[in-house]
Write a protein that holds these residues in place. Structure first.
Motif, short mmCIF file in Angstrom:
data_model
loop_
_atom_site.label_atom_id
_atom_site.label_comp_id
_atom_site.label_asym_id
_atom_site.label_seq_id
_atom_site.Cartn_x
_atom_site.Cartn_y
_atom_site.Cartn_z
N LEU A 66 9.72 42.55 34.36
CA LEU A 66 10.47 43.76 34.03
C LEU A 66 11.59 43.95 35.03
O LEU A 66 11.49 43.52 36.17
N ASP A 67 12.66 44.63 34.59
CA ASP A 67 13.69 44.94 35.59
C ASP A 67 14.07 46.42 35.59
O ASP A 67 14.51 46.94 36.59
N LYS A 68 13.89 47.13 34.47
CA LYS A 68 14.14 48.57 34.42
C LYS A 68 13.40 49.15 33.22
O LYS A 68 12.91 48.43 32.36
N HIS A 69 13.30 50.47 33.19
CA HIS A 69 12.64 51.11 32.05
C HIS A 69 13.37 50.76 30.76
O HIS A 69 14.59 50.56 30.76
N LYS A 70 12.61 50.71 29.67
CA LYS A 70 13.23 50.37 28.39
C LYS A 70 12.62 51.24 27.30
O LYS A 70 11.40 51.31 27.15
N GLN A 71 13.48 51.93 26.58
CA GLN A 71 13.08 52.71 25.41
C GLN A 71 14.09 52.38 24.32
O GLN A 71 15.25 52.81 24.39
N GLU A 72 13.68 51.60 23.36
CA GLU A 72 14.59 51.20 22.30
C GLU A 72 14.87 52.35 21.35
O GLU A 72 14.09 53.31 21.27
N PHE A 73 15.97 52.25 20.63
CA PHE A 73 16.36 53.29 19.69
C PHE A 73 15.27 53.53 18.64
O PHE A 73 15.08 54.66 18.20
N ASP A 74 14.59 52.48 18.24
CA ASP A 74 13.53 52.65 17.23
C ASP A 74 12.40 53.53 17.76
O ASP A 74 11.78 54.29 17.00
N GLU A 75 12.12 53.46 19.05
CA GLU A 75 11.10 54.34 19.64
C GLU A 75 11.59 55.79 19.64
O GLU A 75 10.82 56.71 19.34
N ILE A 76 12.86 55.99 19.95
CA ILE A 76 13.42 57.34 19.90
C ILE A 76 13.38 57.86 18.46
O ILE A 76 13.01 59.02 18.22
N ARG A 77 13.73 57.02 17.50
CA ARG A 77 13.66 57.42 16.09
C ARG A 77 12.24 57.81 15.69
O ARG A 77 12.01 58.81 15.02
N ARG A 78 11.28 57.00 16.11
CA ARG A 78 9.87 57.28 15.79
C ARG A 78 9.46 58.64 16.36
O ARG A 78 8.84 59.46 15.67
N LEU A 79 9.84 58.90 17.60
CA LEU A 79 9.49 60.17 18.23
C LEU A 79 10.22 61.34 17.56
O LEU A 79 9.65 62.42 17.41
N CYS A 80 11.47 61.13 17.16
CA CYS A 80 12.20 62.17 16.43
C CYS A 80 11.48 62.52 15.13
O CYS A 80 11.31 63.71 14.80
N LEU A 81 11.06 61.50 14.41
CA LEU A 81 10.37 61.74 13.14
C LEU A 81 9.03 62.45 13.35
O LEU A 81 8.67 63.35 12.59
N LEU A 82 8.30 62.05 14.38
CA LEU A 82 7.02 62.71 14.69
C LEU A 82 7.25 64.18 15.07
O LEU A 82 6.55 65.06 14.56
N CYS A 83 8.21 64.44 15.93
CA CYS A 83 8.50 65.82 16.35
C CYS A 83 8.99 66.65 15.17
O CYS A 83 8.58 67.81 15.00
N HIS A 84 9.85 66.08 14.36
CA HIS A 84 10.37 66.77 13.17
C HIS A 84 9.22 67.15 12.25
O HIS A 84 9.09 68.31 11.82
#
Length: 167
Positions: free
Chosen positions: A5-23
């Motif tokens: 690893l070299d830095k934290h990673k959060q792909e856009f698809d993970e953000i989309r998934r979380l947006c849909l869950l929160c929505h």
């Protein structure tokens, strides 16, 4: 030796998934707890909802912040619409503009997060009241009224624009 690893990673698809869950959690909690058929949920049901909303909302804010700091998402200084979020310092009670980054900061640093459920017909169907986050910054109390539904949609639109430009 090679690092995995070299830095934290959060792909856009993970953000989309979380947006849909929160929505979905926002809409579902408003609908089910505001209905006449399930108007008196148990403490256990409320606790599970609280845990689900808190964990997904915090993960969403952190995932967005990681991408802002790594410049995968440009730190847009344009404020979000006031329908999405209304921010004010409690001593002034003047609504101030906020950006996506500001909203994420407030989600992460909030001392309290409440979600009022209003009886049907009390508000217009267009009114989106979701969460009220409260906290302090430099000994000044602040409040953020956040429509999680509209915030999630705003973030999804932003990611779609970024993906569309990168093709």
């Amino acid at each position: 030796m090679e690092d995995v690893l070299d830095k934290h990673k959060q792909e856009f698809d993970e953000i989309r998934r979380l947006c849909l869950l929160c929505h979905g959690l926002d809409l579902t909690s408003s609908t089910i707890f505001g209905s006449e058929t399930y108007s008196n949920p148990t403490i256990e049901t409320k606790s599970i909802l609280h845990s689900l909303l808190s964990s997904h909302l915090l993960r969403l804010a952190v995932a967005i912040r990681i991408n802002l700091y790594q410049e995968s998402i440009e730190n847009i200084t344009i404020p979000v619409e006031t329908m999405v979020a209304g921010y004010y310092e409690d001593h002034e009670l003047i609504v101030k503009p906020v950006t996506i980054k500001d909203i994420c900061d407030k989600i992460i640093h909030a001392d309290s997060v409440t979600k009022p459920i209003f009886p049907k017909n009390l508000l217009d169907s267009d009114v989106k009241i979701s969460f009220q986050l409260k906290g302090t910054n430099r000994k000044r109390a602040w409040t953020l009224n956040l429509s999680l539904e509209l915030f999630a949609e705003t973030v999804l639109k932003l990611l779609d624009r970024i993906d569309h430009v990168s093709y």
